[in-house]
Design a protein around this motif. Sequence first.
Motif, PDB file in Angstrom:
ATOM      1  N   LYS A 102       2.714  42.881   7.566  1.00 53.64           N
ATOM      2  CA  LYS A 102       2.261  44.269   7.694  1.00 53.64           C
ATOM      3  C   LYS A 102       2.198  44.957   6.329  1.00 53.64           C
ATOM      4  CE  LYS A 102       3.954  45.012  12.426  1.00 53.64           C
ATOM      5  NZ  LYS A 102       4.881  45.785  13.277  1.00 53.64           N
ATOM      6  N   ILE A 103       3.230  44.761   5.504  1.00 54.32           N
ATOM      7  CA  ILE A 103       3.240  45.382   4.174  1.00 54.32           C
ATOM      8  C   ILE A 103       2.096  44.841   3.327  1.00 54.32           C
ATOM      9  CG2 ILE A 103       4.562  45.539   2.026  1.00 54.32           C
ATOM     10  CD1 ILE A 103       7.103  45.585   3.733  1.00 54.32           C
ATOM     11  N   TYR A 104       1.862  43.543   3.427  1.00 53.97           N
ATOM     12  CA  TYR A 104       0.782  42.922   2.650  1.00 53.97           C
ATOM     13  C   TYR A 104      -0.572  43.502   3.053  1.00 53.97           C
ATOM     14  CZ  TYR A 104      -2.489  39.353   1.059  1.00 53.97           C
ATOM     15  OH  TYR A 104      -3.552  38.710   0.479  1.00 53.97           O
ATOM     16  N   ARG A 105      -0.832  43.571   4.362  1.00 60.47           N
ATOM     17  CA  ARG A 105      -2.122  44.084   4.829  1.00 60.47           C
ATOM     18  C   ARG A 105      -2.330  45.540   4.437  1.00 60.47           C
ATOM     19  NH1 ARG A 105      -4.424  39.417   5.051  1.00 60.47           N
ATOM     20  NH2 ARG A 105      -3.488  37.994   6.580  1.00 60.47           N
ATOM     21  N   GLN A 106      -1.290  46.364   4.591  1.00 58.82           N
ATOM     22  CA  GLN A 106      -1.449  47.785   4.285  1.00 58.82           C
ATOM     23  C   GLN A 106      -1.562  48.029   2.783  1.00 58.82           C
ATOM     24  OE1 GLN A 106      -2.058  49.943   6.620  1.00 58.82           O
ATOM     25  NE2 GLN A 106      -2.385  51.539   5.092  1.00 58.82           N
ATOM     26  N   THR A 107      -0.888  47.213   1.980  1.00 58.11           N
ATOM     27  CA  THR A 107      -1.033  47.335   0.530  1.00 58.11           C
ATOM     28  C   THR A 107      -2.453  46.985   0.113  1.00 58.11           C
ATOM     29  OG1 THR A 107       1.294  46.705   0.249  1.00 58.11           O
ATOM     30  CG2 THR A 107      -0.102  46.625  -1.698  1.00 58.11           C
ATOM     31  N   GLU A 108      -3.029  45.978   0.752  1.00 58.92           N
ATOM     32  CA  GLU A 108      -4.423  45.641   0.495  1.00 58.92           C
ATOM     33  C   GLU A 108      -5.334  46.826   0.802  1.00 58.92           C
ATOM     34  OE1 GLU A 108      -5.672  40.993   0.894  1.00 58.92           O
ATOM     35  OE2 GLU A 108      -5.358  42.096   2.749  1.00 58.92           O
ATOM     36  N   VAL A 109      -5.083  47.478   1.933  1.00 60.16           N
ATOM     37  CA  VAL A 109      -5.911  48.628   2.320  1.00 60.16           C
ATOM     38  C   VAL A 109      -5.746  49.765   1.319  1.00 60.16           C
ATOM     39  CG1 VAL A 109      -6.260  50.382   4.097  1.00 60.16           C
ATOM     40  CG2 VAL A 109      -5.876  48.006   4.762  1.00 60.16           C
ATOM     41  N   MET A 110      -4.525  49.988   0.838  1.00 59.57           N
ATOM     42  CA  MET A 110      -4.282  51.068  -0.118  1.00 59.57           C
ATOM     43  C   MET A 110      -4.973  50.796  -1.448  1.00 59.57           C
ATOM     44  SD  MET A 110      -0.768  52.408  -1.873  1.00 59.57           S
ATOM     45  CE  MET A 110      -0.938  51.146  -3.143  1.00 59.57           C
ATOM     46  N   LEU A 111      -4.875  49.554  -1.931  1.00 55.94           N
ATOM     47  CA  LEU A 111      -5.461  49.223  -3.220  1.00 55.94           C
ATOM     48  C   LEU A 111      -6.981  49.122  -3.147  1.00 55.94           C
ATOM     49  CD1 LEU A 111      -2.941  46.519  -4.516  1.00 55.94           C
ATOM     50  CD2 LEU A 111      -3.006  48.950  -5.048  1.00 55.94           C
ATOM     51  N   GLN A 112      -7.504  48.682  -2.002  1.00 48.48           N
ATOM     52  CA  GLN A 112      -8.955  48.563  -1.841  1.00 48.48           C
ATOM     53  C   GLN A 112      -9.337  49.118  -0.467  1.00 48.48           C
ATOM     54  OE1 GLN A 112     -12.130  48.842  -2.297  1.00 48.48           O
ATOM     55  NE2 GLN A 112     -11.960  47.294  -3.928  1.00 48.48           N
ATOM     56  N   PRO A 113      -9.613  50.421  -0.371  1.00 47.71           N
ATOM     57  CA  PRO A 113      -9.932  51.023   0.930  1.00 47.71           C
ATOM     58  C   PRO A 113     -11.247  50.520   1.526  1.00 47.71           C
ATOM     59  CG  PRO A 113      -9.330  52.699  -0.700  1.00 47.71           C
ATOM     60  CD  PRO A 113      -9.562  51.434  -1.428  1.00 47.71           C
ATOM     61  N   ASN A 114     -12.135  49.982   0.696  1.00 47.08           N
ATOM     62  CA  ASN A 114     -13.438  49.534   1.177  1.00 47.08           C
ATOM     63  C   ASN A 114     -13.293  48.186   1.883  1.00 47.08           C
ATOM     64  OD1 ASN A 114     -16.058  48.805   1.636  1.00 47.08           O
ATOM     65  ND2 ASN A 114     -16.763  49.143  -0.453  1.00 47.08           N
ATOM     66  N   ARG A 171     -13.107  44.122   0.479  1.00 44.26           N
ATOM     67  CA  ARG A 171     -12.008  43.201   0.798  1.00 44.26           C
ATOM     68  C   ARG A 171     -12.538  41.898   1.387  1.00 44.26           C
ATOM     69  NH1 ARG A 171      -9.649  47.794   3.112  1.00 44.26           N
ATOM     70  NH2 ARG A 171      -9.781  46.895   5.210  1.00 44.26           N
ATOM     71  N   ILE A 172     -13.540  42.005   2.256  1.00 49.36           N
ATOM     72  CA  ILE A 172     -14.131  40.792   2.832  1.00 49.36           C
ATOM     73  C   ILE A 172     -14.799  39.954   1.743  1.00 49.36           C
ATOM     74  CG2 ILE A 172     -15.915  39.954   4.401  1.00 49.36           C
ATOM     75  CD1 ILE A 172     -15.341  42.352   6.192  1.00 49.36           C
ATOM     76  N   GLU A 173     -15.474  40.617   0.826  1.00 50.45           N
ATOM     77  CA  GLU A 173     -16.127  39.895  -0.267  1.00 50.45           C
ATOM     78  C   GLU A 173     -15.103  39.147  -1.115  1.00 50.45           C
ATOM     79  OE1 GLU A 173     -18.966  40.807  -4.178  1.00 50.45           O
ATOM     80  OE2 GLU A 173     -18.335  42.426  -2.822  1.00 50.45           O
ATOM     81  N   ARG A 194     -16.135  44.354 -10.813  1.00 48.95           N
ATOM     82  CA  ARG A 194     -16.716  45.464 -10.073  1.00 48.95           C
ATOM     83  C   ARG A 194     -16.176  46.771 -10.662  1.00 48.95           C
ATOM     84  NH1 ARG A 194     -14.507  44.582  -5.660  1.00 48.95           N
ATOM     85  NH2 ARG A 194     -16.081  43.271  -4.669  1.00 48.95           N
ATOM     86  N   PRO A 195     -17.062  47.677 -11.141  1.00 48.27           N
ATOM     87  CA  PRO A 195     -16.567  48.956 -11.688  1.00 48.27           C
ATOM     88  C   PRO A 195     -15.942  49.802 -10.596  1.00 48.27           C
ATOM     89  CG  PRO A 195     -18.960  48.988 -11.493  1.00 48.27           C
ATOM     90  CD  PRO A 195     -18.533  47.592 -11.184  1.00 48.27           C
ATOM     91  N   THR A 196     -14.955  50.572 -10.975  1.00 50.48           N
ATOM     92  CA  THR A 196     -14.312  51.467 -10.022  1.00 50.48           C
ATOM     93  C   THR A 196     -15.179  52.706  -9.807  1.00 50.48           C
ATOM     94  OG1 THR A 196     -13.085  52.603 -11.768  1.00 50.48           O
ATOM     95  CG2 THR A 196     -12.038  50.684 -10.764  1.00 50.48           C
ATOM     96  N   ASN A 197     -14.853  53.459  -8.785  1.00 47.67           N
ATOM     97  CA  ASN A 197     -15.614  54.679  -8.493  1.00 47.67           C
ATOM     98  C   ASN A 197     -15.523  55.689  -9.634  1.00 47.67           C
ATOM     99  OD1 ASN A 197     -16.370  53.729  -5.946  1.00 47.67           O
ATOM    100  ND2 ASN A 197     -14.503  54.488  -4.993  1.00 47.67           N
ATOM    101  N   GLY A 198     -14.357  55.770 -10.258  1.00 46.29           N
ATOM    102  CA  GLY A 198     -14.205  56.685 -11.385  1.00 46.29           C
ATOM    103  C   GLY A 198     -15.094  56.293 -12.561  1.00 46.29           C
ATOM    104  N   GLU A 199     -15.181  55.011 -12.825  1.00 43.02           N
ATOM    105  CA  GLU A 199     -16.040  54.559 -13.922  1.00 43.02           C
ATOM    106  C   GLU A 199     -17.507  54.835 -13.625  1.00 43.02           C
ATOM    107  OE1 GLU A 199     -13.692  50.834 -15.942  1.00 43.02           O
ATOM    108  OE2 GLU A 199     -14.551  50.519 -13.942  1.00 43.02           O
ATOM    109  N   ILE A 200     -17.919  54.638 -12.378  1.00 46.17           N
ATOM    110  CA  ILE A 200     -19.314  54.922 -12.010  1.00 46.17           C
ATOM    111  C   ILE A 200     -19.614  56.408 -12.135  1.00 46.17           C
ATOM    112  CG2 ILE A 200     -20.984  54.835 -10.128  1.00 46.17           C
ATOM    113  CD1 ILE A 200     -19.563  52.358  -9.089  1.00 46.17           C
TER     114      ILE A 200
END
Length: 387
Positions: free
Chosen positions: A55-67, A71-73, A87-93
């Motif tokens: 559970k911690i692993y899955r939720q940490t993944e969601v926090m670090l990469q909400p898209n 994550r599937i890619e 992949r550039p971050t949203n802030g960089e874009i």
Amino acid sequence: MDFNVRKLAADAGIFFSRAVQFTEERLGQAEKTELDAHFENLLSRADCTKNWTEKIYRQTEVMLQPNPGARIEEFLYEKLDRKVPPRPTNGEILGQFMLEAAKEFGPGTPYGSTLIKVGDCQRRLGGAEREFLQTSSISFLTPLRNFLEGDWRTISKERRLLENRRLDLDACKARLKKAKTAEAKAACEGEAVPDFQETRPRNYVLSASASALWNEELDKAEHEMRVAQTEFDRQAEVTRLLLEGISSTHVNHLRCLCEFVEVQAMYYSQCHNYMQELQRELGSRALIVNSHPAGSPTDPSTFLPLNSPSLLETDALQIEEVQPPASGTRKAKVLYDYDAGDSSELSLRADELITVYTVPGMDSDWLIGERGNQKGKVPVTYLELLS
């Protein structure tokens, strides 16, 4: 493809026998070898560790990469054993868009120059985010995934093997019990009084033969049970050692968790510093513009540098002439340290209480703050207004 029919038939028979054993155990019709309390506690602790780690692993993944698409890619690239493209971050874009817009609007214009400052800050924030994501993945997510895909799979495999050994042992115990019962019954029949009307009593011969057969069956069942007990004890010891290793797993995950917190704190501190620096720059620019509301946008005096003596004197004079209203003053708690950009502003220290109020025509992003005999403009974003 070659099929071993005998092996398939034997495996199917074993599977069917174990299914029958499970059903009989659930219905209370068969005895079950129980594990000791310490072993059961180890099993429960291991299951709890696996469930919460997942559970911690899955939720940490969601926090670090909400898209979820990203994550599937990343998952597909990992399964294909290929490197994930950068992949550039949203802030960089966002920062890149602002810098390109500033070129179109003109870097020398107020809006264009501000876009350059904000865009550069967004790019730095995006870079800090990318570094945070990479470091967190290596220091925290990777150890959790290694446990779930490595250690836990080994533990699960050995637990399934132990369960099969237990079923084999219970089956041997059942056969031994059945052989003992039959042997005792044959012995009782052998003690029956023979029929002396016959030269060689038939019932006596049959009983003696049956008793010998059941004695042989009993010896065979006892041997099989000893072998099954040895294999069960050996597998139980292997599984117990693996389960006791969960304590080492907790220690390792604790270290990784502390590293994750340090990386996260460093990331947020870095972002806070970037935003403070940007706020000071934008606050100074807003102060210059708002200090001359009657001036024309093209008036050079509107954009005098901050160290201009005439500007500082004018601002200081305006601040000194400002009087607090009869009503409407409030207390405010300072959230962050703030260094005054010029003499018209008031320096702040985190957690202190000051009195604030506004005056007509003043920019909504600023208030007049007072601390004792000191007075100056303070940014609203650095304050928590108290009721």
